[in-house]
Design a protein around this motif. Structure first.
Motif, PDB file in Angstrom:
ATOM      1  N   ARG A  82       0.833  -1.206   0.000  1.00  0.00           N
ATOM      2  CA  ARG A  82       0.000   0.000   0.000  1.00  0.00           C
ATOM      3  C   ARG A  82       0.872   1.261   0.000  1.00  0.00           C
ATOM      4  O   ARG A  82       0.582   2.233  -0.713  1.00  0.00           O
ATOM      5  CB  ARG A  82      -0.916  -0.012   1.224  1.00  0.00           C
ATOM      6  N   CYS A  85       2.422   1.844  -3.525  1.00  0.00           N
ATOM      7  CA  CYS A  85       1.412   2.303  -4.480  1.00  0.00           C
ATOM      8  C   CYS A  85       1.004   3.744  -4.200  1.00  0.00           C
ATOM      9  O   CYS A  85       0.851   4.553  -5.123  1.00  0.00           O
ATOM     10  CB  CYS A  85       0.193   1.385  -4.446  1.00  0.00           C
ATOM     11  N   ARG A  86       0.819   4.079  -2.942  1.00  0.00           N
ATOM     12  CA  ARG A  86       0.456   5.454  -2.598  1.00  0.00           C
ATOM     13  C   ARG A  86       1.577   6.429  -2.953  1.00  0.00           C
ATOM     14  O   ARG A  86       1.324   7.530  -3.458  1.00  0.00           O
ATOM     15  CB  ARG A  86       0.148   5.546  -1.104  1.00  0.00           C
ATOM     16  N   ARG A  89       1.573   7.064  -6.673  1.00  0.00           N
ATOM     17  CA  ARG A  89       0.469   7.968  -7.052  1.00  0.00           C
ATOM     18  C   ARG A  89       0.825   9.409  -6.725  1.00  0.00           C
ATOM     19  O   ARG A  89       0.636  10.308  -7.567  1.00  0.00           O
ATOM     20  CB  ARG A  89      -0.809   7.568  -6.323  1.00  0.00           C
ATOM     21  N   LEU A 140      -0.752  -4.383  -9.920  1.00  0.00           N
ATOM     22  CA  LEU A 140      -0.679  -3.209  -9.045  1.00  0.00           C
ATOM     23  C   LEU A 140      -0.141  -1.989  -9.801  1.00  0.00           C
ATOM     24  O   LEU A 140      -0.668  -0.878  -9.671  1.00  0.00           O
ATOM     25  CB  LEU A 140       0.204  -3.507  -7.837  1.00  0.00           C
ATOM     26  N   PHE A 141       0.919  -2.207 -10.600  1.00  0.00           N
ATOM     27  CA  PHE A 141       1.516  -1.091 -11.330  1.00  0.00           C
ATOM     28  C   PHE A 141       0.520  -0.490 -12.317  1.00  0.00           C
ATOM     29  O   PHE A 141       0.374   0.734 -12.405  1.00  0.00           O
ATOM     30  CB  PHE A 141       2.774  -1.559 -12.067  1.00  0.00           C
ATOM     31  N   VAL A 144      -2.177   1.546 -10.475  1.00  0.00           N
ATOM     32  CA  VAL A 144      -1.717   2.871 -10.043  1.00  0.00           C
ATOM     33  C   VAL A 144      -1.589   3.802 -11.248  1.00  0.00           C
ATOM     34  O   VAL A 144      -2.044   4.959 -11.210  1.00  0.00           O
ATOM     35  CB  VAL A 144      -0.377   2.777  -9.296  1.00  0.00           C
ATOM     36  N   LEU A 203      -7.451   0.209  -4.330  1.00  0.00           N
ATOM     37  CA  LEU A 203      -6.266  -0.502  -3.847  1.00  0.00           C
ATOM     38  C   LEU A 203      -6.635  -1.508  -2.766  1.00  0.00           C
ATOM     39  O   LEU A 203      -6.126  -2.637  -2.748  1.00  0.00           O
ATOM     40  CB  LEU A 203      -5.251   0.513  -3.317  1.00  0.00           C
TER      41      LEU A 203
END
Length: 216
Positions: A82, A85-86, A89, A140-141, A144, A203
């Motif tokens: 997490r 990913c955050r 972003r 995941l990539f 995002v 997410l």
């Protein structure tokens, strides 16, 4: 434009200047000649450091991705994921050109590989099999990148009065017979076009599914 003093031109200075131009004018308004002009040197001076525009694009992306912190240590793997990913972003929101660079040249650059190494190592340490770790990283990539690119574009449109007028006209033209649910949920749809809450919602859905998968 002031000329860059002799012997002070460097790859780092070229990259920083190119990034400033991209963020001021967008990727379409960016050129090697424009960067050279901003630095007060001839275009050929840049070829000492970069073979072409794509080389410079890669260097800008590497410079920005180098700002990404490593995954935090000592946390459960979902919290590490997490955080990565955050952070990505936030970096793309701070530098919207990064989203375009990652989308157009996703497999280039050492710093992009460094970020991938950090996320993949978290997944492997959590017990993900090699193929599942790779698929999870890609999922995941792309989440995002896609979610943040959408957020950047929606923010740009919402700040443009003409775009807002066109959107309102488009919504008002919808038939309640053909699109009853879209019309009913229009306020909710407007509230979920971007932002941290919406990003975390998506997410969390991904991480919940991954947690169930690892448990089984």
């Amino acid at each position: 434009m002031a000329r860059t003093p002799r012997n002070t031109l460097s790859s780092g200075l070229v990259v920083r200047t190119a990034l400033e131009l991209m963020e001021a004018k967008g990727a379409d308004g960016f050129s090697l000649r424009g960067v050279a002009g901003e630095l007060g040197v001839g275009p050929m001076a840049l070829y000492t450091y970069f073979r072409n525009k794509d080389d410079l694009y890669d260097a800008i992306r590497d410079h920005l991705m180098g700002l990404m912190p490593p995954p935090p240590e000592g946390l459960p793997w979902p919290d590490q994921v997490r955080s990565v990913c955050r952070d990505l972003r936030v970096l793309m929101l701070q530098h919207p050109c990064l989203a375009q660079l990652l989308a157009s040249r996703p497999l280039s650059g050492h710093e992009t590989a460094r970020v991938a190494e950090g996320l993949l190592s978290v997944l492997r340490s959590a017990g993900f099999e090699p193929e599942i770790a790779a698929r999870t990283h890609t999922t995941l990539f792309t989440y995002v990148l896609g979610a943040t690119t959408w957020e950047i574009q929606m923010a740009a449109e919402q700040s443009d009065p003409d775009s807002l007028r066109r959107l309102r006209a488009s919504m008002e033209s919808l038939s309640s017979r053909d699109f009853p649910t879209v019309i009913e949920l229009a306020p909710e749809l407007a509230r979920t076009t971007g932002g941290e809450t919406q990003f975390d919602y998506g997410l969390d859905l991904l991480l919940a599914g991954l947690t169930v998968r690892t448990a089984s």
